[in-house]
Each structure stands twice: as C-alpha cells, then as structure tokens.
Design a protein around this motif. Structure first.
Motif, PDB file in Angstrom:
ATOM      1  N   GLY A 164      45.868  23.686 -22.354  1.00 47.45           N
ATOM      2  CA  GLY A 164      45.913  22.545 -23.256  1.00 47.45           C
ATOM      3  C   GLY A 164      46.983  21.554 -22.838  1.00 47.45           C
ATOM      4  O   GLY A 164      47.655  21.724 -21.817  1.00 47.45           O
TER       5      GLY A 164
ATOM      6  N   GLN B 285      45.866  19.745 -27.351  1.00 43.12           N
ATOM      7  CA  GLN B 285      44.506  19.296 -27.073  1.00 43.12           C
ATOM      8  C   GLN B 285      43.970  20.097 -25.890  1.00 43.12           C
ATOM      9  O   GLN B 285      44.639  20.227 -24.868  1.00 43.12           O
ATOM     10  N   SER B 286      42.771  20.611 -26.031  1.00 42.27           N
ATOM     11  CA  SER B 286      42.192  21.444 -24.983  1.00 42.27           C
ATOM     12  C   SER B 286      41.933  20.652 -23.708  1.00 42.27           C
ATOM     13  O   SER B 286      41.562  19.474 -23.752  1.00 42.27           O
ATOM     14  N   ARG B 287      42.148  21.307 -22.565  1.00 39.68           N
ATOM     15  CA  ARG B 287      41.832  20.714 -21.270  1.00 39.68           C
ATOM     16  C   ARG B 287      40.761  21.555 -20.597  1.00 39.68           C
ATOM     17  O   ARG B 287      40.832  22.788 -20.587  1.00 39.68           O
TER      18      ARG B 287
END
Length: 224
Positions: free
Chosen positions: A71, A99-101
């Motif tokens: 993230g 936030q997800s990557r």
C-alpha cells in the motif's frame, strides 16, 4: 542484501526514505518512500537495498494481515509520531490512510510467483512449458531472485495459507487439506520447520495476540 529471513510477528514496514526490492512469500515488491508492506507472522522474505540505503519504520500489528499486501500513505511521518505515543492509534491511522497498490509484474519470475500464489497446486513444469522455458532454467532463475526454488516457494505459500487458516475455527485436518498439504502430518512437519511451532501452538498464538509481535517492539531501522 538482507538474506531471506522471517519474523515471528505480524508487522507493517513503512518506508520513510530511499527504497528497496523485497522478494518473499507474497511475491516481489519494489518499494519507495511512502510505501507500506504488510507482513503476517512467520512470512519469509529477502531485501535488496541499493547503496544509498533505505530508512524503514517497523510497526508491529496485533492482527493477522487482512488487507492488501502493498500500500501507500501520503504522510508516513505522522504514523511514526503517533506510534511513539500509542501503537494502537498509529495502527488505526495507518489502516485508515493506506491505499492499495497493485502488484507490478516485470518479468517471468514475477509471473511465476503470482501464479503459485494463486494456485499452490499448479504444475511448475507445465507452467515452464507453457511459457517456452526449460524447467532447469526456471529453477535457477527463480532461485536467483527469491533465494529458494519454485518448489520450495510453493511449500512456503501453502505454509502461509495454513498459518492464516489456523486463526479460524477449523479442524487441523481441514486446514491441511485446504492449504494444499497431503495430510495433517505433512502440514505439521512443514510448519514446524517454518515457524519452530506446532500447528496447535500457532493456533494458540492467534488466540492470544492475533499472530502479532510484542506490541512494544517498535523498531526504526536503516537498511543498507
């Protein structure tokens, strides 16, 4: 390079400066400042760090990983300051902000790792044939990036699935079969080698602290 190793507790590695490449039981991740890698208990990985080094804050988690592995957060320094006062508050802020990557696939070792993660029962030989690669070349090339063979990586993936499943109310035999082991005895041998613990003890650790490290053990480290 930090050779392949594991940690007894779950944690989040927050990159404060620099960057590095991590290759382990969840695949290969290329991280820079502001990135976060979540690790569950007993997960093994290696770190390739450039000469410029990297500064990483390790935040212990009193929970199994239940979100994206990789993230990103806008203000990692805020998490560090919160952790100095209250680890639980820092963890909550991290989970709120991250936030997800998406996993980046750059070459065939990445592709193979993700294929095994998706299906630990897959045939590595068939995968090599489908991609026009010699099985021996696949084994050597994968080991060069991950320090273990594709077959050993597959066993590690099964072990991690079992470790997470032991946090649920399932019979040990069911956990073994679901994770891809031949039977409960096979799972017990693999987990003992990977964690030094029996499946029963791993389950007890889940019940006690959610598979986490000592919540006081916050570490600020320089990787080089």
């Amino acid at each position: 390079m930090l050779a392949r190793h594991s940690h007894a507790g779950a944690f989040a590695a927050i990159v404060l400066a620099g960057g590095y490449v991590e290759a382990g039981d969840t695949g290969r991740h290329r991280v820079v400042a502001g990135d976060v890698l979540f690790h569950h208990a007993y997960e093994a990985h290696l770190n390739r760090v450039p000469r410029t080094g990297a500064e990483v804050f390790v935040l212990p988690l009193r929970m199994p990983r239940a979100m994206a592995i990789h993230g990103r957060i806008a203000d990692p320094d805020t998490i560090v300051r919160l952790a100095e006062r209250d680890l639980a508050q820092a963890t909550g802020a991290l989970l709120d902000q991250v936030q997800s990557r998406a996993t980046v696939i750059e070459d065939w070792p990445d592709m193979l790792a993700q294929a095994i993660l998706a299906d630990p029962n897959m045939s590595i030989g068939a995968w090599a044939s489908d991609h026009g690669l010699h099985p021996g070349s696949v084994s050597r090339g994968f080991r060069q990036e991950f320090e273990i063979s594709p077959a050993s990586f597959r066993v590690s993936v099964r072990a991690q699935r079992a470790i997470l499943a032991l946090g649920e109310d399932k019979a040990l035999a069911q956990v073994a079969l679901t994770a891809g082991f031949a039977d409960q005895a096979h799972m017990s041998r693999v987990l003992k080698k990977a964690t030094g613990q029996t499946p029963k003890r791993v389950r007890e650790q889940h019940a006690q602290v959610g598979g986490s490290a000592d919540p006081r053990a916050k570490i600020l480290s320089e990787l080089s």
